[in-house]
Design an enzyme around this catalytic site. Structure first.
Site, PDB file in Angstrom:
ATOM      1  CE  LYS A 130      -4.227   1.583   2.215  1.00 16.04           C
ATOM      2  NZ  LYS A 130      -4.987   1.902   1.023  1.00 16.04           N
TER       3      LYS A 130
HETATM    4  N1  PMP Z   1      -7.632  -2.284  -2.795  1.00 19.12           N
HETATM    5  C1  PMP Z   1      -7.088  -1.056  -2.751  1.00 19.12           C
HETATM    6  C2  PMP Z   1      -6.337  -0.555  -3.936  1.00 19.12           C
HETATM    7  C3  PMP Z   1      -7.233  -0.266  -1.602  1.00 19.12           C
HETATM    8  O1  PMP Z   1      -6.700   0.956  -1.557  1.00 19.12           O
HETATM    9  C4  PMP Z   1      -7.971  -0.769  -0.513  1.00 19.12           C
HETATM   10  C5  PMP Z   1      -8.145   0.084   0.710  1.00 19.12           C
HETATM   11  N2  PMP Z   1      -7.053  -0.060   1.572  1.00 19.12           N
HETATM   12  C6  PMP Z   1      -8.523  -2.053  -0.618  1.00 19.12           C
HETATM   13  C7  PMP Z   1      -8.330  -2.776  -1.765  1.00 19.12           C
HETATM   14  C8  PMP Z   1      -9.287  -2.645   0.519  1.00 19.12           C
HETATM   15  O2  PMP Z   1      -8.414  -2.927   1.586  1.00 19.12           O
HETATM   16  P1  PMP Z   1      -8.931  -2.937   3.086  1.00 19.12           P
HETATM   17  O3  PMP Z   1     -10.135  -3.792   3.122  1.00 19.12           O
HETATM   18  O4  PMP Z   1      -7.792  -3.519   3.828  1.00 19.12           O
HETATM   19  O5  PMP Z   1      -9.233  -1.542   3.460  1.00 19.12           O
END
Ligand code: PMP
Length: 306
Positions: free
Chosen positions: A160
């Site tokens: 991320k």
């Molecule tokens: N994909 C992307 C590209 C994201 O930015 C996010 C948000 N963090 C998610 C999926 C979903 O991840 P999470 O459920 O951990 O928030």
């Protein structure tokens, strides 16, 4: 008027500083080259005060993102967890969004990030339903993006990383300008990866399918929660590749993420989908109670601030 509502304090490198003083230098390395890692987390109101949903899992993912970038975080996972709790407590809010970020600070320039100092900050602010208040009832209009999700050998989608979100923002703007709510990204092989900030679930023939990390998706923590809830509800759920035509003939589709929670999809490229479908409703209902500590079997996901 900025839409981010200020809260009293932001945690920066071990100190809670006033919101308006949480500033960085224009030569902050990450501002120029995009080598930062961050998390998006939510704190919810529970019967025992504010609790941060799956905080530990988010901070472990932050550390994994940093490992991918060869960035040494100057704080342990436990220290960042405590700092997130302290920051939420300092806001006095019962529910908020929590944004930890580790970035390469001021002092070095050039494309070798290894000599750079790593700074860490945590900000919290109130943030409502990311895809709109009626995302669960009316659903979101999805468009398959003309922008391709970067592949594993271009920008690692499992990290991320701040720079990765240029790709997401290009797709988001394209979708909004075309009159849609959100974009679905295909990977270089043409298979479904994810949305710009959410993972995707498709129901076909009584089974839920969600694309794997190998397809270019972030390993979503909400995706994992949804899979656990589906399993406990007796809904079959597999991680598998999906092609765009799987979306056009889906029985139902939803996307999920910390910010978007569980949001129904009402169409993909103007092909209507039943919305909200029965799986979407059942899972969203349990998820909404789980994050607020109202589901005993998921109590370990709810990490109280005090
Ligand atoms: N994909 C992307 C590209 C994201 O930015 C996010 C948000 N963090 C998610 C999926 C979903 O991840 P999470 O459920 O951990 O928030």
């Amino acid at each position: 008027m900025p839409s981010v509502q200020p809260t009293p304090k932001i945690w920066m490198n071990g100190e809670l500083v006033d919101w308006e003083n949480a500033k960085i230098h224009i030569l902050t390395h990450t501002l120029h080259y995009g080598m930062g890692v961050f998390e998006g987390i939510r704190a919810y109101e529970t019967a025992d005060g504010p609790a941060i949903f799956r905080l530990t899992d988010h901070i472990v993912r932050l550390q994994n993102s940093a490992r991918i970038l060869m960035m040494d975080l100057p704080y342990s996972v436990d220290e960042i967890i405590q700092a997130c709790k302290d920051t939420v407590a300092s806001t006095g809010l019962s529910a908020c969004y929590v944004r930890p970020i580790a970035y390469l600070g001021y002092g070095e320039m050039g494309l070798n990030p290894l000599p750079c100092k790593v700074d860490v900050a945590i900000a919290c602010w109130p943030w409502g339903a990311y895809l709109g208040d009626d995302a669960l009832t009316k659903g979101v209009r999805m468009k398959i993006s003309s922008w391709t999700r970067h592949d594993h050998n271009t920008m690692p989608p499992a990290a991320k990383t701040t720079g990765n979100y240029v790709n997401s923002s290009l797709a988001k703007v394209e979708a909004l300008k075309a009159g849609y709510d959100e974009a679905i990204m295909l990977n270089p092989a043409g298979l479904i990866a994810e949305c710009t900030g959410e993972n995707l679930f498709v129901s076909r023939n009584g089974k839920l399918i969600t694309p794997p990390l190998a397809a270019g998706a972030l390993e979503g923590i909400t995706q994992h929660s949804v899979m656990t809830i589906a399993d406990d509800l007796g809904i079959a759920c597999v991680v598998d590749d999906l092609a765009r035509s799987d979306l056009y003939i889906a029985d139902e589709i939803f996307c999920c993420g910390t910010a978007a929670e569980v949001s129904a999809v009402n169409s993909v490229d103007d092909r209507p989908v039943t919305c909200p479908g029965p799986f979407t409703k059942a899972i969203a209902d349990v998820y909404s109670r789980a994050v607020r500590g109202q589901e005993d079997r998921y109590k370990t996901w709810v990490e109280h601030v005090r």
